[in-house]
Design a protein around this motif. Structure first.
Motif, PDB file in Angstrom:
ATOM      1  N   GLY A 164       2.303  -1.360   5.647  1.00 23.58           N
ATOM      2  CA  GLY A 164       2.851  -0.715   4.468  1.00 23.58           C
ATOM      3  C   GLY A 164       3.886  -1.584   3.793  1.00 23.58           C
ATOM      4  O   GLY A 164       4.716  -2.208   4.458  1.00 23.58           O
ATOM      5  N   GLY A 165       3.836  -1.648   2.473  1.00 20.61           N
ATOM      6  CA  GLY A 165       4.806  -2.432   1.722  1.00 20.61           C
ATOM      7  C   GLY A 165       4.175  -3.087   0.528  1.00 20.61           C
ATOM      8  O   GLY A 165       2.954  -3.257   0.473  1.00 20.61           O
ATOM      9  N   GLY A 166       5.021  -3.484  -0.420  1.00 16.14           N
ATOM     10  CA  GLY A 166       4.480  -4.025  -1.666  1.00 16.14           C
ATOM     11  C   GLY A 166       5.072  -5.342  -2.109  1.00 16.14           C
ATOM     12  O   GLY A 166       4.817  -5.778  -3.241  1.00 16.14           O
ATOM     13  N   GLY A 167       5.856  -5.987  -1.251  1.00 18.66           N
ATOM     14  CA  GLY A 167       6.429  -7.277  -1.641  1.00 18.66           C
ATOM     15  C   GLY A 167       5.336  -8.281  -1.952  1.00 18.66           C
ATOM     16  O   GLY A 167       4.479  -8.557  -1.109  1.00 18.66           O
ATOM     17  N   GLU A 168       5.371  -8.848  -3.149  1.00 23.35           N
ATOM     18  CA  GLU A 168       4.221  -9.607  -3.635  1.00 23.35           C
ATOM     19  C   GLU A 168       4.079 -10.978  -2.994  1.00 23.35           C
ATOM     20  O   GLU A 168       2.964 -11.464  -2.816  1.00 23.35           O
ATOM     21  CB  GLU A 168       4.307  -9.728  -5.157  1.00 23.35           C
ATOM     22  CG  GLU A 168       4.225  -8.372  -5.852  1.00 23.35           C
ATOM     23  CD  GLU A 168       4.371  -8.448  -7.352  1.00 23.35           C
ATOM     24  OE1 GLU A 168       4.439  -9.585  -7.889  1.00 23.35           O
ATOM     25  OE2 GLU A 168       4.422  -7.387  -8.009  1.00 23.35           O
ATOM     26  N   LYS A 169       5.187 -11.614  -2.639  1.00 20.00           N
ATOM     27  CA  LYS A 169       5.108 -12.962  -2.092  1.00 20.00           C
ATOM     28  C   LYS A 169       4.927 -12.979  -0.576  1.00 20.00           C
ATOM     29  O   LYS A 169       4.161 -13.797  -0.050  1.00 20.00           O
ATOM     30  CB  LYS A 169       6.362 -13.759  -2.471  1.00 20.00           C
ATOM     31  CG  LYS A 169       6.493 -14.034  -3.963  1.00 20.00           C
ATOM     32  CD  LYS A 169       7.741 -14.866  -4.264  1.00 20.00           C
ATOM     33  CE  LYS A 169       7.864 -15.171  -5.742  1.00 20.00           C
ATOM     34  NZ  LYS A 169       9.090 -15.973  -6.047  1.00 20.00           N
ATOM     35  N   LYS A 170       5.627 -12.089   0.118  1.00 22.42           N
ATOM     36  CA  LYS A 170       5.640 -12.159   1.588  1.00 22.42           C
ATOM     37  C   LYS A 170       4.844 -11.035   2.240  1.00 22.42           C
ATOM     38  O   LYS A 170       3.984 -11.289   3.076  1.00 22.42           O
ATOM     39  CB  LYS A 170       7.081 -12.149   2.089  1.00 22.42           C
ATOM     40  CG  LYS A 170       7.886 -13.357   1.631  1.00 22.42           C
ATOM     41  CD  LYS A 170       9.329 -13.300   2.140  1.00 22.42           C
ATOM     42  CE  LYS A 170      10.129 -14.504   1.683  1.00 22.42           C
ATOM     43  NZ  LYS A 170      11.540 -14.430   2.158  1.00 22.42           N
ATOM     44  N   THR A 171       5.140  -9.782   1.878  1.00 24.84           N
ATOM     45  CA  THR A 171       4.471  -8.674   2.549  1.00 24.84           C
ATOM     46  C   THR A 171       2.974  -8.680   2.290  1.00 24.84           C
ATOM     47  O   THR A 171       2.170  -8.522   3.225  1.00 24.84           O
ATOM     48  CB  THR A 171       5.075  -7.329   2.116  1.00 24.84           C
ATOM     49  OG1 THR A 171       6.468  -7.323   2.418  1.00 24.84           O
ATOM     50  CG2 THR A 171       4.396  -6.178   2.843  1.00 24.84           C
ATOM     51  N   LEU A 172       2.571  -8.872   1.048  1.00 20.88           N
ATOM     52  CA  LEU A 172       1.144  -8.876   0.753  1.00 20.88           C
ATOM     53  C   LEU A 172       0.436 -10.070   1.396  1.00 20.88           C
ATOM     54  O   LEU A 172      -0.750  -9.987   1.714  1.00 20.88           O
ATOM     55  CB  LEU A 172       0.907  -8.850  -0.759  1.00 20.88           C
ATOM     56  CG  LEU A 172       1.290  -7.533  -1.446  1.00 20.88           C
ATOM     57  CD1 LEU A 172       0.995  -7.606  -2.938  1.00 20.88           C
ATOM     58  CD2 LEU A 172       0.568  -6.348  -0.816  1.00 20.88           C
ATOM     59  N   ARG A 173       1.169 -11.138   1.627  1.00 19.91           N
ATOM     60  CA  ARG A 173       0.592 -12.257   2.372  1.00 19.91           C
ATOM     61  C   ARG A 173       0.291 -11.837   3.810  1.00 19.91           C
ATOM     62  O   ARG A 173      -0.762 -12.170   4.370  1.00 19.91           O
ATOM     63  CB  ARG A 173       1.573 -13.439   2.363  1.00 19.91           C
ATOM     64  CG  ARG A 173       1.107 -14.669   3.138  1.00 19.91           C
ATOM     65  CD  ARG A 173       0.118 -15.484   2.351  1.00 19.91           C
ATOM     66  NE  ARG A 173      -0.208 -16.734   3.015  1.00 19.91           N
ATOM     67  CZ  ARG A 173      -0.692 -17.799   2.397  1.00 19.91           C
ATOM     68  NH1 ARG A 173      -0.883 -17.760   1.090  1.00 19.91           N
ATOM     69  NH2 ARG A 173      -0.986 -18.896   3.064  1.00 19.91           N
ATOM     70  N   SER A 184       0.101   1.322  -0.097  1.00 17.69           N
ATOM     71  CA  SER A 184       0.839   0.922  -1.288  1.00 17.69           C
ATOM     72  C   SER A 184       1.672   2.082  -1.812  1.00 17.69           C
ATOM     73  O   SER A 184       1.450   3.244  -1.464  1.00 17.69           O
ATOM     74  CB  SER A 184      -0.125   0.445  -2.372  1.00 17.69           C
ATOM     75  OG  SER A 184      -1.031   1.482  -2.711  1.00 17.69           O
ATOM     76  N   PHE A 185       2.605   1.745  -2.672  1.00 17.62           N
ATOM     77  CA  PHE A 185       3.503   2.724  -3.275  1.00 17.62           C
ATOM     78  C   PHE A 185       3.479   2.499  -4.785  1.00 17.62           C
ATOM     79  O   PHE A 185       3.486   1.373  -5.251  1.00 17.62           O
ATOM     80  CB  PHE A 185       4.931   2.545  -2.756  1.00 17.62           C
ATOM     81  CG  PHE A 185       5.029   2.558  -1.250  1.00 17.62           C
ATOM     82  CD1 PHE A 185       5.233   3.746  -0.563  1.00 17.62           C
ATOM     83  CD2 PHE A 185       4.905   1.378  -0.529  1.00 17.62           C
ATOM     84  CE1 PHE A 185       5.321   3.761   0.816  1.00 17.62           C
ATOM     85  CE2 PHE A 185       4.990   1.379   0.854  1.00 17.62           C
ATOM     86  CZ  PHE A 185       5.198   2.578   1.526  1.00 17.62           C
ATOM     87  N   GLY A 186       3.458   3.585  -5.553  1.00 18.94           N
ATOM     88  CA  GLY A 186       3.533   3.425  -6.996  1.00 18.94           C
ATOM     89  C   GLY A 186       2.344   4.030  -7.705  1.00 18.94           C
ATOM     90  O   GLY A 186       1.460   4.654  -7.109  1.00 18.94           O
ATOM     91  N   ASP A 187       2.302   3.787  -9.014  1.00 21.16           N
ATOM     92  CA  ASP A 187       1.280   4.390  -9.855  1.00 21.16           C
ATOM     93  C   ASP A 187       0.027   3.522  -9.912  1.00 21.16           C
ATOM     94  O   ASP A 187      -0.085   2.510  -9.213  1.00 21.16           O
ATOM     95  CB  ASP A 187       1.834   4.641 -11.254  1.00 21.16           C
ATOM     96  CG  ASP A 187       2.348   3.364 -11.921  1.00 21.16           C
ATOM     97  OD1 ASP A 187       2.023   2.240 -11.457  1.00 21.16           O
ATOM     98  OD2 ASP A 187       3.091   3.490 -12.921  1.00 21.16           O
ATOM     99  N   SER A 216      -4.800   2.097   0.619  1.00 17.88           N
ATOM    100  CA  SER A 216      -4.238   3.410   0.899  1.00 17.88           C
ATOM    101  C   SER A 216      -3.088   3.661  -0.061  1.00 17.88           C
ATOM    102  O   SER A 216      -2.332   2.752  -0.389  1.00 17.88           O
ATOM    103  CB  SER A 216      -3.735   3.449   2.350  1.00 17.88           C
ATOM    104  OG  SER A 216      -2.917   4.565   2.599  1.00 17.88           O
ATOM    105  N   VAL A 217      -2.931   4.905  -0.486  1.00 14.13           N
ATOM    106  CA  VAL A 217      -1.862   5.216  -1.438  1.00 14.13           C
ATOM    107  C   VAL A 217      -1.342   6.622  -1.174  1.00 14.13           C
ATOM    108  O   VAL A 217      -2.104   7.528  -0.805  1.00 14.13           O
ATOM    109  CB  VAL A 217      -2.380   5.078  -2.892  1.00 14.13           C
ATOM    110  CG1 VAL A 217      -3.461   6.091  -3.197  1.00 14.13           C
ATOM    111  CG2 VAL A 217      -1.253   5.170  -3.892  1.00 14.13           C
TER     112      VAL A 217
END
Length: 263
Positions: A164-173, A184-187, A216-217
């Protein structure tokens, strides 16, 4: 690119937040939730309530998952999500292996870097920084997989890992490298944009995340308002959160009907 033509089924999850209720009420909520026809029941990994009275009733995550493994028969179970900081990664892997066996192979190993400062401060964990916690998660994930592989008996199957998480540079890696499910979190726009970034990371690490990583959302609105848009954006696991003491499942029932209409 995310494979929007994938035959991955629509699934409905419920996060039964272990706060503001006694365990009898939570046990009843688990029974009602499984009877409602959901696919996954989650809790969360905190030591204090996140909403309402900050000192209200609350229970520990993984002890509860062991009880749920015995209580339930059909649904998958897991934490949305385990905080990596609170347990040695090898210990967490062995806990997961054990709950996997108790549940006859129904565990999802949800995990994230952690964020709730009060948990850390009052239980004696070093809070660090967002960057240090994500780095620790990156170190832990290979250790968890190695310990799972070394266990005797081995897990009943390859336990799916949800990050779980949405950090674009590190978490998604990290999601691209290790996860079977990304929460994911958000719209819709946020999901679409970050899902594309996840697939870019997948290309960089040589992994087809569009095919291999379920989206997942969390949802808090009726499916008639957001369901099709999120589905079109690639999400297939939709999770509704509900808190004690009552654990209202009315919105959950709407999402289950919506799922069934599309199967």
């Amino acid at each position: 690119m995310t494979d929007l033509t994938s035959p991955r089924p629509i699934r409905i999850g419920v996060q039964l937040q272990p706060q503001h209720a006694d365990y009898r009420q939570m046990r009843d909520a688990v029974r009602r939730t499984e009877d409602a026809g959901v696919d996954v029941i989650f809790n969360w990994d905190h030591f204090f309530p996140l909403t309402g009275d900050p000192d209200g009733e609350h229970y520990e995550c993984w002890t509860m998952l062991g009880a749920w493994a015995e209580q339930t028969e059909r649904v998958q179970i897991g934490a949305l999500v385990t905080c990596n900081s609170y347990r040695n990664p090898d210990l967490l892997a062995d806990m997961a292996r054990t709950v996997d066996h108790i549940s006859d192979g129904r565990l999802i190993l949800g995990i994230g870097a952690g964020w709730f400062a009060r948990d850390y401060e009052q239980f004696g964990y070093e809070f660090g920084t967002a960057g240090s916690r994500i780095a620790e998660l990156g170190e832990a994930l290979p250790r968890i997989k190695a310990r799972l592989a070394a266990g005797n008996p081995a897990p009943t199957r390859e336990i799916p890992v949800l990050v779980g998480g949405g950090g674009e540079k590190k978490t998604l890696r990290l999601v691209a490298e290790h996860a079977d499910v990304w929460h994911s979190f958000g719209d819709v726009d946020t999901l679409t944009r970050k899902s594309a970034i996840l697939d870019e990371h997948g290309e960089a690490v040589g992994r087809d995340t569009g095919r291999l990583v379920e989206r997942s959302v969390g949802v808090g609105a009726p499916p008639e308002e957001v369901g099709q848009k999120l589905l079109d954006a690639g999400a297939t696991l939709f999770t509704i959160g509900t808190s004690g003491p009552d654990y209202d499942l009315s919105l959950v029932e709407q999402w289950v009907r919506w799922r069934d209409e599309r199967r």
